[in-house]
Design a protein around this motif. Structure first.
Motif, PDB file in Angstrom:
ATOM      1  N   HIS A 210      43.792  67.241  22.115  1.00  0.00           N
ATOM      2  CA  HIS A 210      43.763  67.876  20.800  1.00  0.00           C
ATOM      3  C   HIS A 210      44.454  66.988  19.769  1.00  0.00           C
ATOM      4  N   LEU A 211      43.965  67.057  18.552  1.00  0.00           N
ATOM      5  CA  LEU A 211      44.671  66.511  17.407  1.00  0.00           C
ATOM      6  C   LEU A 211      45.550  67.631  16.861  1.00  0.00           C
ATOM      7  N   ALA A 212      46.866  67.440  16.922  1.00  0.00           N
ATOM      8  CA  ALA A 212      47.810  68.434  16.413  1.00  0.00           C
ATOM      9  C   ALA A 212      48.160  68.076  14.975  1.00  0.00           C
ATOM     10  N   VAL A 213      47.909  69.007  14.068  1.00  0.00           N
ATOM     11  CA  VAL A 213      48.157  68.764  12.649  1.00  0.00           C
ATOM     12  C   VAL A 213      48.942  69.938  12.076  1.00  0.00           C
ATOM     13  N   PRO A 214      49.706  69.720  10.990  1.00  0.00           N
ATOM     14  CA  PRO A 214      50.330  70.861  10.299  1.00  0.00           C
ATOM     15  C   PRO A 214      49.257  71.841   9.841  1.00  0.00           C
ATOM     16  N   SER A 215      49.555  73.131   9.923  1.00  0.00           N
ATOM     17  CA  SER A 215      48.544  74.144   9.612  1.00  0.00           C
ATOM     18  C   SER A 215      48.061  74.063   8.175  1.00  0.00           C
ATOM     19  N   THR A 216      48.822  73.409   7.313  1.00  0.00           N
ATOM     20  CA  THR A 216      48.418  73.269   5.908  1.00  0.00           C
ATOM     21  C   THR A 216      47.439  72.120   5.691  1.00  0.00           C
TER      22      THR A 216
ATOM     23  N   THR B 187      38.458  65.861  12.334  1.00  0.00           N
ATOM     24  CA  THR B 187      38.235  64.656  13.132  1.00  0.00           C
ATOM     25  C   THR B 187      39.395  63.695  12.922  1.00  0.00           C
ATOM     26  N   LEU B 188      39.442  62.656  13.724  1.00  0.00           N
ATOM     27  CA  LEU B 188      40.450  61.622  13.541  1.00  0.00           C
ATOM     28  C   LEU B 188      40.272  60.906  12.212  1.00  0.00           C
ATOM     29  N   ALA B 189      39.042  60.789  11.758  1.00  0.00           N
ATOM     30  CA  ALA B 189      38.805  60.119  10.474  1.00  0.00           C
ATOM     31  C   ALA B 189      39.450  60.882   9.323  1.00  0.00           C
ATOM     32  N   ASP B 190      39.610  62.197   9.476  1.00  0.00           N
ATOM     33  CA  ASP B 190      40.180  63.018   8.404  1.00  0.00           C
ATOM     34  C   ASP B 190      41.682  62.814   8.239  1.00  0.00           C
ATOM     35  N   VAL B 191      42.348  62.195   9.218  1.00  0.00           N
ATOM     36  CA  VAL B 191      43.806  62.004   9.119  1.00  0.00           C
ATOM     37  C   VAL B 191      44.134  60.513   8.972  1.00  0.00           C
ATOM     38  N   ARG B 192      43.221  59.779   8.424  1.00  0.00           N
ATOM     39  CA  ARG B 192      43.407  58.342   8.200  1.00  0.00           C
ATOM     40  C   ARG B 192      44.690  58.067   7.409  1.00  0.00           C
ATOM     41  N   ASP B 193      45.007  58.908   6.421  1.00  0.00           N
ATOM     42  CA  ASP B 193      46.151  58.659   5.547  1.00  0.00           C
ATOM     43  C   ASP B 193      47.407  59.406   5.992  1.00  0.00           C
TER      44      ASP B 193
ATOM     45  N   ALA C 147      46.781  56.563  21.584  1.00  0.00           N
ATOM     46  CA  ALA C 147      46.737  56.947  20.175  1.00  0.00           C
ATOM     47  C   ALA C 147      46.309  55.762  19.305  1.00  0.00           C
ATOM     48  N   LEU C 148      46.858  54.585  19.590  1.00  0.00           N
ATOM     49  CA  LEU C 148      46.471  53.400  18.826  1.00  0.00           C
ATOM     50  C   LEU C 148      44.974  53.128  18.971  1.00  0.00           C
ATOM     51  N   HIS C 149      44.486  53.184  20.209  1.00  0.00           N
ATOM     52  CA  HIS C 149      43.082  52.853  20.458  1.00  0.00           C
ATOM     53  C   HIS C 149      42.160  53.896  19.838  1.00  0.00           C
ATOM     54  N   ALA C 150      42.531  55.174  19.926  1.00  0.00           N
ATOM     55  CA  ALA C 150      41.697  56.221  19.364  1.00  0.00           C
ATOM     56  C   ALA C 150      41.575  56.061  17.848  1.00  0.00           C
ATOM     57  N   CYS C 151      42.686  55.720  17.201  1.00  0.00           N
ATOM     58  CA  CYS C 151      42.635  55.514  15.754  1.00  0.00           C
ATOM     59  C   CYS C 151      41.806  54.283  15.404  1.00  0.00           C
ATOM     60  N   GLN C 152      41.939  53.250  16.197  1.00  0.00           N
ATOM     61  CA  GLN C 152      41.143  52.042  15.951  1.00  0.00           C
ATOM     62  C   GLN C 152      39.656  52.342  16.076  1.00  0.00           C
ATOM     63  N   LEU C 153      39.282  53.168  17.074  1.00  0.00           N
ATOM     64  CA  LEU C 153      37.882  53.560  17.215  1.00  0.00           C
ATOM     65  C   LEU C 153      37.404  54.372  16.011  1.00  0.00           C
ATOM     66  N   ALA C 154      38.347  55.087  15.370  1.00  0.00           N
ATOM     67  CA  ALA C 154      38.004  55.861  14.180  1.00  0.00           C
ATOM     68  C   ALA C 154      37.996  54.997  12.923  1.00  0.00           C
ATOM     69  N   GLY C 155      38.380  53.716  13.071  1.00  0.00           N
ATOM     70  CA  GLY C 155      38.245  52.786  11.966  1.00  0.00           C
ATOM     71  C   GLY C 155      39.488  52.457  11.187  1.00  0.00           C
ATOM     72  N   TYR C 156      40.680  52.755  11.743  1.00  0.00           N
ATOM     73  CA  TYR C 156      41.910  52.439  11.009  1.00  0.00           C
ATOM     74  C   TYR C 156      43.088  52.307  11.959  1.00  0.00           C
TER      75      TYR C 156
END
Length: 293
Positions: free
Chosen positions: A172-178, A183-189, A205-214
């Motif tokens: 799972h991608l754990a994000v603040p409820s706000t 997707t991983l692309a949505d948390v690029r910043d 985590a590093l590899h998953a983000c790299q696959l998402a393009g950042y």
């Protein structure tokens, strides 16, 4: 006849790279290791080692002998398993290693079942990162271990070990409820909370983000998933958390299931799969997974 203990030292030199590291792994002095390897070379009657700068390296014959050594050690494990089965009854010490979330969830019911069904077994648990499992099994600090990898970062087979599949989980991608994210692309910043460098969780985590393009912006490091989730709840970043580690997430955390899987296997030394104690551990762990499901 070649000495098995010396063959094991040669195998470990091929794996660890230096005589000092082999000495540390076996609690010998470097001088003692050098003497044993020299004796093995005399037994073999051919050069097994050669100088490579300030180090020693294996010759092609030495490397070939290491491959044979893996076969010999596996055969000895299988012989020990046959004898244990012939003796009947399960007794003695079984050292089990597992990563933290498995220690909290899968091991307790498995240990209860093993203690009930095989009371003469002396069970010892060690918590460790999966990257440390192969060495611990080879060095006989563990007999059975739970190791995992991820579908995006698969591990290579180890010639000294065998394993059997146990569990596959959603990550799972754990994000603040706000924070709105699917997707991983949505948390690029976003800021990220990763495991310590050198751990498998950090690499995934590093590899998953790299696959998402950042590349992720790493703000915090934490090796406990409960701590990661607490930091996410405090608005300190986002993190990857496998299903087994989710538990009851704190308020303020939203979990987004990803197309990412963590795969757990039960590992043991090659040839030991038929040992009654190993087989009992495998059965108990599989039952714990079934009951959890």
């Amino acid at each position: 006849m070649l000495d098995v203990r010396r063959l094991r030292l040669l195998r470990d030199l091929a794996r660890l790279g230096t005589i000092a590291a082999v000495a540390e792994a076996h609690t010998y002095t470097p001088s003692a290791v050098s003497q044993q390897l020299a004796a093995l070379q005399r037994e073999a009657g051919v050069a097994l080692l050669e100088r490579a700068g300030r180090r020693v390296a294996l010759t092609p014959t030495g490397e070939a002998l290491v491959r044979h050594t893996e076969v010999v050690l596996a055969a000895l494990e299988a012989a020990d398993a046959t004898l244990a089965a012939a003796r009947g009854g399960l007794s003695g010490t079984v050292r089990i290693g597992a990563y933290p979330s498995a220690v909290r969830t899968l091991l307790p019911p498995a240990l209860v079942a093993l203690a009930r069904d095989h009371p003469a077994l002396d069970l010892m648990v060690t918590e460790l990162d999966p990257v440390d499992v192969p060495d611990a099994l080879r060095d006989r600090r563990l007999d059975v271990a739970l190791a995992h990898d991820y579908d995006v970062v698969p591990t290579s087979p180890d010639p000294a070990l065998d394993s059997t599949p146990l569990l596959e989980e959603t990550v799972h991608l754990a994000v603040p409820s706000t924070l709105e994210a699917r997707t991983l692309a949505d948390v690029r910043d976003a800021d990220w909370i990763l495991g310590s460098p050198g751990t498998l969780c950090h690499a995934v985590a590093l590899h998953a983000c790299q696959l998402a393009g950042y590349p992720p912006t790493v703000r915090h490091h934490a090796d406990d998933f409960t701590a990661m989730l607490a930091l996410v709840a405090a608005g300190q970043g986002v993190a990857l958390v496998p299903d087994l580690a989710v538990g009851q997430p704190p308020d303020g955390v939203r979990l987004v299931p990803l197309d990412l899987r963590r795969r757990t296997r039960i590992a043991y030394r090659k040839g030991a799969g038929d040992h009654p104690a190993v087989a009992a551990c495998v059965a108990a762990l599989r039952a714990a997974v079934r009951d959890r499901a």
